[in-house]
Design a protein around this motif. Sequence first.
Motif, PDB file in Angstrom:
ATOM      1  N   SER A   4      12.775   5.349   0.302  1.00 17.24           N
ATOM      2  CA  SER A   4      12.051   4.089   0.199  1.00 17.24           C
ATOM      3  C   SER A   4      11.195   4.127  -1.064  1.00 17.24           C
ATOM      4  O   SER A   4      10.116   4.719  -1.090  1.00 17.24           O
ATOM      5  CB  SER A   4      11.179   3.885   1.443  1.00 17.24           C
ATOM      6  N   VAL A   5      11.692   3.503  -2.128  1.00 15.27           N
ATOM      7  CA  VAL A   5      11.028   3.568  -3.424  1.00 15.27           C
ATOM      8  C   VAL A   5       9.700   2.809  -3.401  1.00 15.27           C
ATOM      9  O   VAL A   5       8.674   3.302  -3.867  1.00 15.27           O
ATOM     10  CB  VAL A   5      11.948   2.999  -4.528  1.00 15.27           C
ATOM     11  N   LYS A   6       9.724   1.594  -2.839  1.00 12.62           N
ATOM     12  CA  LYS A   6       8.521   0.774  -2.856  1.00 12.62           C
ATOM     13  C   LYS A   6       7.497   1.211  -1.816  1.00 12.62           C
ATOM     14  O   LYS A   6       6.301   1.086  -2.019  1.00 12.62           O
ATOM     15  CB  LYS A   6       8.881  -0.695  -2.623  1.00 12.62           C
ATOM     16  N   LEU A   7       7.958   1.709  -0.683  1.00 16.46           N
ATOM     17  CA  LEU A   7       7.053   2.058   0.407  1.00 16.46           C
ATOM     18  C   LEU A   7       6.655   3.523   0.394  1.00 16.46           C
ATOM     19  O   LEU A   7       5.637   3.900   0.976  1.00 16.46           O
ATOM     20  CB  LEU A   7       7.714   1.699   1.746  1.00 16.46           C
ATOM     21  N   GLY A   8       7.418   4.359  -0.276  1.00 19.43           N
ATOM     22  CA  GLY A   8       7.188   5.794  -0.299  1.00 19.43           C
ATOM     23  C   GLY A   8       5.763   6.227  -0.615  1.00 19.43           C
ATOM     24  O   GLY A   8       5.179   7.040   0.106  1.00 19.43           O
ATOM     25  N   PRO A   9       5.139   5.687  -1.682  1.00 18.65           N
ATOM     26  CA  PRO A   9       3.778   6.116  -2.016  1.00 18.65           C
ATOM     27  C   PRO A   9       2.731   5.740  -0.967  1.00 18.65           C
ATOM     28  O   PRO A   9       1.629   6.297  -0.964  1.00 18.65           O
ATOM     29  CB  PRO A   9       3.486   5.372  -3.326  1.00 18.65           C
ATOM     30  N   TYR A  10       3.059   4.825  -0.068  1.00 19.27           N
ATOM     31  CA  TYR A  10       2.089   4.341   0.908  1.00 19.27           C
ATOM     32  C   TYR A  10       2.292   4.926   2.301  1.00 19.27           C
ATOM     33  O   TYR A  10       1.527   4.627   3.209  1.00 19.27           O
ATOM     34  CB  TYR A  10       2.141   2.812   0.999  1.00 19.27           C
ATOM     35  N   LEU A  11       3.333   5.736   2.499  1.00 15.81           N
ATOM     36  CA  LEU A  11       3.629   6.250   3.837  1.00 15.81           C
ATOM     37  C   LEU A  11       2.515   7.132   4.384  1.00 15.81           C
ATOM     38  O   LEU A  11       2.222   7.086   5.583  1.00 15.81           O
ATOM     39  CB  LEU A  11       4.952   7.018   3.839  1.00 15.81           C
ATOM     40  N   HIS A  12       1.874   7.928   3.538  1.00 12.58           N
ATOM     41  CA  HIS A  12       0.765   8.766   4.023  1.00 12.58           C
ATOM     42  C   HIS A  12      -0.396   7.899   4.504  1.00 12.58           C
ATOM     43  O   HIS A  12      -1.068   8.213   5.480  1.00 12.58           O
ATOM     44  CB  HIS A  12       0.301   9.730   2.923  1.00 12.58           C
TER      45      HIS A  12
ATOM     46  N   TRP B 119       1.747  -4.239   7.185  1.00 13.56           N
ATOM     47  CA  TRP B 119       2.386  -4.828   6.002  1.00 13.56           C
ATOM     48  C   TRP B 119       1.411  -5.729   5.247  1.00 13.56           C
ATOM     49  O   TRP B 119       1.320  -5.672   4.019  1.00 13.56           O
ATOM     50  CB  TRP B 119       3.626  -5.603   6.433  1.00 13.56           C
ATOM     51  N   GLN B 120       0.663  -6.552   6.002  1.00 16.52           N
ATOM     52  CA  GLN B 120      -0.313  -7.443   5.358  1.00 16.52           C
ATOM     53  C   GLN B 120      -1.387  -6.635   4.629  1.00 16.52           C
ATOM     54  O   GLN B 120      -1.754  -6.970   3.499  1.00 16.52           O
ATOM     55  CB  GLN B 120      -0.954  -8.359   6.403  1.00 16.52           C
ATOM     56  N   ARG B 121      -1.896  -5.588   5.260  1.00 19.80           N
ATOM     57  CA  ARG B 121      -2.924  -4.768   4.613  1.00 19.80           C
ATOM     58  C   ARG B 121      -2.387  -4.076   3.366  1.00 19.80           C
ATOM     59  O   ARG B 121      -3.083  -3.989   2.350  1.00 19.80           O
ATOM     60  CB  ARG B 121      -3.457  -3.718   5.590  1.00 19.80           C
ATOM     61  N   LEU B 122      -1.154  -3.579   3.443  1.00 18.74           N
ATOM     62  CA  LEU B 122      -0.564  -2.925   2.269  1.00 18.74           C
ATOM     63  C   LEU B 122      -0.438  -3.905   1.103  1.00 18.74           C
ATOM     64  O   LEU B 122      -0.718  -3.558  -0.041  1.00 18.74           O
ATOM     65  CB  LEU B 122       0.810  -2.346   2.612  1.00 18.74           C
TER      66      LEU B 122
END
Length: 172
Positions: A54-62, A86-89
């Motif tokens: 997941s390129v777009k979501l990868g940095p935010y998974l933690h 999703w809204q918060r991200l």
Amino acid sequence: MTKVELYELIRRANKLEGIGIRALAKRFKIHRRTVRAALKDARPAPRKPTVRPSVKLGPYLHLVRDWLLADREAPPKQRHTARRIWQRLCLEHGCTAAESSVRREVGRLKREIALSMGQAFMPQVHLPGEEAEVDFFESCVELPGGRTKLYHFCMRACHSGREFHLAFPQCT
């Protein structure tokens, strides 16, 4: 034509007509490797799942994992839903991932967190003819003879969801 049907035709032509691999490949316009696979086993091999990072979501998974771990101590009404995550991200961190991607990852993370806590999910299994939900109630109905009280029997099969209704003039 499905792959199973194609395999069946290949196997039948080979057995009954004695056609070789090269001729079968030419007849069905497929590769010889596919013909060999069909002759080896009647069932096609299952498709390999594609695993993409997941390129777009990868940095935010933690960050999502931290929010879900913090939600364990929060009251149920105050826990994050996948949509709220999703809204918060998007609002707070400028993430451009699709909502469906966030939902999929949140579901996976929730299952992972629950398993690490020793919780397990037990799927409900309802075998045909084993279980049903039943209710009995009364109602007033307008009939040609006037207003009448009827007693209704309702049954819903748990396996199929099919319903059965029957009205009686008396409760006995």
